[in-house]
Design a protein around this motif. Structure first.
Motif, short mmCIF file in Angstrom:
data_model
loop_
_atom_site.label_atom_id
_atom_site.label_comp_id
_atom_site.label_asym_id
_atom_site.label_seq_id
_atom_site.Cartn_x
_atom_site.Cartn_y
_atom_site.Cartn_z
N GLY A 98 9.17 -7.74 25.79
CA GLY A 98 7.65 -5.99 25.52
C GLY A 98 8.24 -5.22 24.90
N VAL A 99 7.48 -4.53 23.61
CA VAL A 99 7.56 -3.82 22.92
C VAL A 99 6.16 -3.61 22.78
N HIS A 100 5.50 -1.89 23.69
CA HIS A 100 4.40 -1.43 23.72
C HIS A 100 4.48 0.12 23.10
N PHE A 101 3.36 0.20 21.82
CA PHE A 101 3.56 0.98 20.95
C PHE A 101 2.02 1.98 21.61
N TRP A 102 1.85 3.15 20.97
CA TRP A 102 0.74 3.51 20.53
C TRP A 102 0.60 4.62 19.82
N VAL A 103 -0.51 5.31 19.11
CA VAL A 103 -0.51 6.84 18.08
C VAL A 103 -0.96 7.54 18.98
N GLU A 104 -0.35 8.36 19.88
CA GLU A 104 -0.82 9.57 20.65
C GLU A 104 -1.54 10.47 19.55
N THR A 105 -0.90 10.74 18.43
CA THR A 105 -1.73 11.92 17.61
C THR A 105 -1.86 11.48 16.18
N LEU A 106 -3.22 11.75 15.63
CA LEU A 106 -2.98 11.12 13.63
C LEU A 106 -2.88 11.88 12.97
N GLY A 107 -2.54 12.92 12.66
CA GLY A 107 -2.68 13.40 11.57
C GLY A 107 -3.37 13.55 10.18
N GLU A 108 -3.01 14.90 9.13
CA GLU A 108 -3.52 14.15 7.52
C GLU A 108 -2.82 13.44 7.14
N THR A 109 -1.12 13.94 7.90
CA THR A 109 -0.08 13.30 7.13
C THR A 109 1.10 12.57 7.76
N SER A 110 1.05 12.86 8.90
CA SER A 110 1.87 12.38 9.98
C SER A 110 1.23 11.71 11.44
N LEU A 149 4.62 9.72 2.48
CA LEU A 149 5.60 10.99 1.82
C LEU A 149 4.89 10.24 0.10
N ASP A 150 4.61 11.12 -0.96
CA ASP A 150 4.46 10.24 -2.00
C ASP A 150 5.12 9.86 -2.41
N PRO A 151 4.73 9.34 -3.17
CA PRO A 151 6.22 8.40 -3.87
C PRO A 151 6.70 9.73 -5.19
N ARG A 152 6.62 10.11 -5.92
CA ARG A 152 6.98 10.40 -7.01
C ARG A 152 7.68 11.88 -6.63
N THR A 153 7.00 12.48 -5.92
CA THR A 153 6.99 13.24 -4.91
C THR A 153 7.94 14.22 -4.16
N LEU A 154 7.58 12.24 -3.41
CA LEU A 154 8.63 12.79 -1.91
C LEU A 154 8.57 14.15 -1.02
N THR A 196 0.82 -1.18 -0.23
CA THR A 196 -0.45 -0.07 0.06
C THR A 196 1.09 1.02 -0.23
N SER A 197 0.66 2.61 -0.57
CA SER A 197 0.98 3.84 -0.28
C SER A 197 2.10 3.63 1.04
N ASP A 198 0.41 3.77 2.22
CA ASP A 198 1.37 4.21 3.61
C ASP A 198 2.25 3.35 3.72
N VAL A 199 2.94 2.41 3.52
CA VAL A 199 4.19 1.71 3.54
C VAL A 199 5.05 2.72 3.90
N LEU A 200 4.83 3.99 2.07
CA LEU A 200 5.79 4.63 2.36
C LEU A 200 6.20 6.02 2.73
N HIS A 201 6.74 5.56 3.46
CA HIS A 201 6.64 6.82 5.39
C HIS A 201 8.07 7.34 5.58
N ALA A 202 8.43 8.43 5.59
CA ALA A 202 9.53 8.91 6.93
C ALA A 202 9.82 8.97 8.51
N VAL A 203 10.80 9.06 9.12
CA VAL A 203 10.38 9.33 10.54
C VAL A 203 11.21 10.51 10.66
N ALA A 204 10.20 11.76 10.80
CA ALA A 204 11.14 12.84 10.78
C ALA A 204 11.73 13.40 12.51
#
Length: 150
Positions: free
Chosen positions: A82-94, A120-125, A57-65
């Motif tokens: 154990g590795v415990h993780f959660w999403v604190e905030t979900l933005g439009e692109t982050s 990231l958009d794969p064409r424009t990054l 999927t296109s969602d796999v294309l992301h960068a760590v900012a």
């Protein structure tokens, strides 16, 4: 007895001999690898991975900012954690992840931190919106908002 429900997901993980430094504790750089593997596995189980060298999927294309970690107490030796993780905030692109590296019984926090991913958009990054499917899955990792009393 009070039951505490944690937001997000806890992935069982095994520390191997090659994760250790010369003092027999987990090398500091390995903590980021542990989180990466736990996140990759979780998203892969939901259809977001790489297959045949290509993203599913296109969602796999992301960068760590942004990435930060605080080390609390060393993981000494090999074995389960154990590795415990959660999403604190979900933005439009982050997405802002929070995480903790825990003892196998969940009683000791070895490290904790924050990681920001930008899709990231794969064409424009350039930043691109998450898909509806990724948003649905990410919402299951969102920590509940706790209102403070006035």
């Amino acid at each position: 007895m009070t039951t505490v429900v944690l937001p997000g997901h806890v992935s069982p993980f095994v520390v191997h001999f090659d994760d250790l430094d010369a003092m027999g504790i987990v090398h500091n750089a390995r903590y980021a690898v542990f989180l990466e593997r736990a996140l990759s596995q979780w998203w892969s189980e939901r259809g977001h991975s790489y297959a045949g060298g290509r993203p599913t999927t296109s969602d796999v294309l992301h960068a760590v900012a942004e990435y930060s970690i605080s080390y609390k107490t060393p993981v000494r030796g090999t074995g389960e954690i154990g590795v415990h993780f959660w999403v604190e905030t979900l933005g439009e692109t982050s997405a802002v992840y929070r995480f903790r590296i825990l003892s196998a019984d969940g009683q000791t926090v070895h490290a904790e931190g924050r990681r920001v991913n930008v899709k990231l958009d794969p064409r424009t990054l350039r930043p691109a919106p998450w898909s509806d499917d990724a948003r649905t899955h990410a919402h299951s990792l969102l920590a509940p908002v706790v209102e403070e009393a006035a």
